[in-house]
Design an enzyme around this catalytic site. Structure first.
Site: not given
Ligand SMILES: *Cc1c(COP(=O)(O)O)cnc(C)c1O
Length: 413
Positions: A201, A229, A261
Site C-alpha cells: 500500500s 489494493h 476500497k
Molecule cells: C486497507 C487495507 C486493509 C484494511 O482494510 P479495512 O477493510 O479497511 O479494514 C487490510 N489490508 C491491506 C493490505 C489494506 O490495504
C-alpha cells in the site's frame, strides 16, 4: 521546543505523556489534520474550507463508492433488512444478503467459499489465530500491512509454540532460506504459511506471486495473499494481483481483501479459499463468534459493486489508462514516482513535515493528495501518495499535474 506549560494538565501519567506527544507532533509539523468531506466520495469531493477539490487519496479505484446502482442497492438493503443484525452470525445474525455476498465473492475468485467480516483488518485478525496452530510457522513480508502484522502477533500470543518470522521485502532467496531452516528445526512440525500483500500500500509495488507459489510448493507451504489494493485494480478483469500474473484464484490458498476500497468502498472484508478453511473460521474464528456481521445495507452495496465490476470490466481499462497518464504527468512536473503497474503513485519527499506541507499547499490548488510520514512509513521515507481512479477525467489528472508544477515552481523560488 519545550512542551507547553502544564498549567491545566492534571498530574497523572497518561495526561502528562499524552500532552508531551501531542505537543511534539504539533511543534514538529507532524500533526495530522482530519479533513471534513461534506458530500459523497467521488473524483471531485466537497471539502470543508476548500470547496470542490479533485480527490487523489481515496481507494475508490473504480468509482463505485457513489455509483447509483451501488447506492440504490444499499437503500433497498436497509429497507428490506432494517438497520442492523443485532446478533452475531452463529446465533441469529446471518442474513440471506450475507450468503449472497459470500457466494459472489467466491465466484469472483473462482474458489470454493468465502466469509465476510466487518473489515479486512478483522479478517486478518481472524485468519491467523484461527487457522494456525502451535508447531506451524508463519513467514511474512516485512512491508505487509499493519493488520497482517497484528493478526500474526495475535496468533502467536494466543498459541504458544506457533513460530513466526519476517523476510526482507520481496527477498525470495531470504524466504527460501527461512523455509529451509525450518526443515531442520524440530519444533516446527506443522503447516508453513507464507503471507504477502498483493499490492503493497505504501510503495505501490506488487508481490511476485508466481515465484512465491513455486517456493511454497517446494516446501509444502500455504500462500496467503491480502489483495486489498489489488482487487478491482490488477489483472484484465480486476480480479486482482494473481490475475495480473496470469494465475487462477485457486493458485492462492487463502485470499483476504477489503470491500472498503475498489469494491464499493463501504466497509467490510473477507477471506476466500477452501470450503474447509472457511468452515473452520465459522466454527472457531473469534471475530466471527463474538462480533456482529457486516450491516445488511453494506453487504447489499458490496454485492452490487462486485456485480458491476464483473459486468463492466472496461472500468479496469479506464483505470489503467488513467494511471499511465498520471504517471507521465507527475514525471513531467519534475517529480519522481515509484514505478509499478498499480494505481498507487508514491512521490518520495523523505521528510514528514515537508510531505504534510506539500499536501496542504496542493489543497490550495484544488488537489487533495495526502502526505504520509512516520509511523505509517519508516522515518525518512515520507511521501505524497497519489491514488488514481477510473472515475478521474482528463481534467482531474491535468489539475493534479498543474498543482505539482506549481509546487515545483514555488520550491525553486
Ligand atoms: C486497507 C487495507 C486493509 C484494511 O482494510 P479495512 O477493510 O479497511 O479494514 C487490510 N489490508 C491491506 C493490505 C489494506 O490495504
Amino acid at each position: 521546543m519545550t512542551p507547553t506549560a502544564a498549567t491545566a494538565v492534571p498530574s497523572n501519567a497518561f495526561t502528562r505523556r499524552t500532552a508531551d506527544t501531542l505537543t511534539m507532533l504539533r511543534d514538529s509539523g507532524q500533526m495530522k489534520a482530519l479533513q471534513m468531506i461534506e458530500g459523497p466520495m467521488d473524483a471531485t469531493i466537497r471539502l470543508r474550507g476548500y470547496g470542490d477539490v479533485a480527490c487523489f487519496c481515496s481507494n475508490n479505484y473504480l468509482g463505485l463508492a457513489n455509483h447509483p446502482e451501488v447506492v440504490e442497492a444499499g437503500i433497498e438493503g436497509i429497507r428490506k433488512y432494517g438497520a442492523g443484525t443485532a446478533s452475531v452470525r452463529f446465533i441469529c445474525g446471518t442474513f440471506d444478503c450475507h450468503e449472497r455476498l459470500e457466494a459472489r465473492i467466491a465466484e469472483f475468485y473462482g474458489v470454493e467459499a468465502a466469509y465476510s467480516f466487518t473489515s479486512c483488518w478483522n479478517a486478518n485478525e481472524a485468519i491467523f489465530p484461527t487457522l494456525c496452530e502451535p508447531g506451524d510457522l508463519i513467514i511474512s513480508d516485512e512491508l505487509n500491512h499493519a493488520s497482517i502484522i497484528d493478526g500474526i502477533r495475535l496468533a502467536a500470543s494466543i498459541k504458544k509454540g506457533l513460530h513466526r518470522t519476517v523476510y526482507k521485502h520481496g527477498d525470495l532467496e531470504g524466504l527460501r532460506q527461512k523455509l529451509a531452516d525450518a526443515k531442520a528445526n524440530p519444533e516446527i512440525t506443522g503447516q508453513r504459511w507464507v503471507v504477502t500483500d498483493g499490492v503493497f500500500s505504501m510503495e505501490g509495488d506488487i508481490g511476485d506471486l508466481p515465484a512465491l507459489r513455486r517456493i511454497c510448493d517446494e516446501f509444502g507451504a500455504f500462500l496467503v495473499v491480502d489483495d486489498s489494493h489489488g482487487t478491482g485494480v490488477m489483472g484484465k478483469t480486476g480480479r486482482g494481483t494473481h490475475e495480473h500474473w496470469g494465475m487462477k484464484g485457486t493458485a492462492i490458498d487463502f485470499v483476504t481483501g477489503t470491500l472498503g476500497k475498489a469494491l464499493g468502498g463501504g466497509a467490510g472484508g473477507y477471506i476466500a479459499g477452501s470450503r474447509q478453511g472457511i468452515d473452520l473460521l465459522v466454527q472457531r474464528g473469534r471475530p466471527t463468534l463474538f462480533s456482529n456481521a457486516l450491516p445488511c445495507t453494506v453487504a447489499c452495496s458490496a454485492d452490487k459493486a462486485i456485480e458491476v465490476l464483473m459486468r463492466e470490466p472496461q472500468r479496469v481499462d479506464r483505470l489503467r489508462s488513467n494511471v499511465e497518464k498520471a504517471r507521465r504527468g507527475i514525471r513531467s512536473a519534475g517529480f519522481e514516482v515509484l514505478e509499478s503497474p498499480t494505481a498507487i503513485c508514491p512521490i518520495i519527499v523523505h521528510d514528514t513535515a515537508k510531505a504534510i506541507a506539500m499536501s496542504k499547499r496542493l489543497l490550495d490548488f484544488g488537489v487533495f493528495a495526502i502526505g504520509f510520514g512516520y509511523p505509517v512509513v519508516p522515518e525518512g521515507h515520507a511521501r505524497i501518495r497519489v491514488q488514481i481512479s477510473a472515475a478521474h477525467t482528463d481534467a482531474h489528472i491535468d489539475a493534479l499535474v498543474n498543482g505539482l508544477k506549481r509546487l515545483k515552481a514555488e520550491a525553486s523560488r
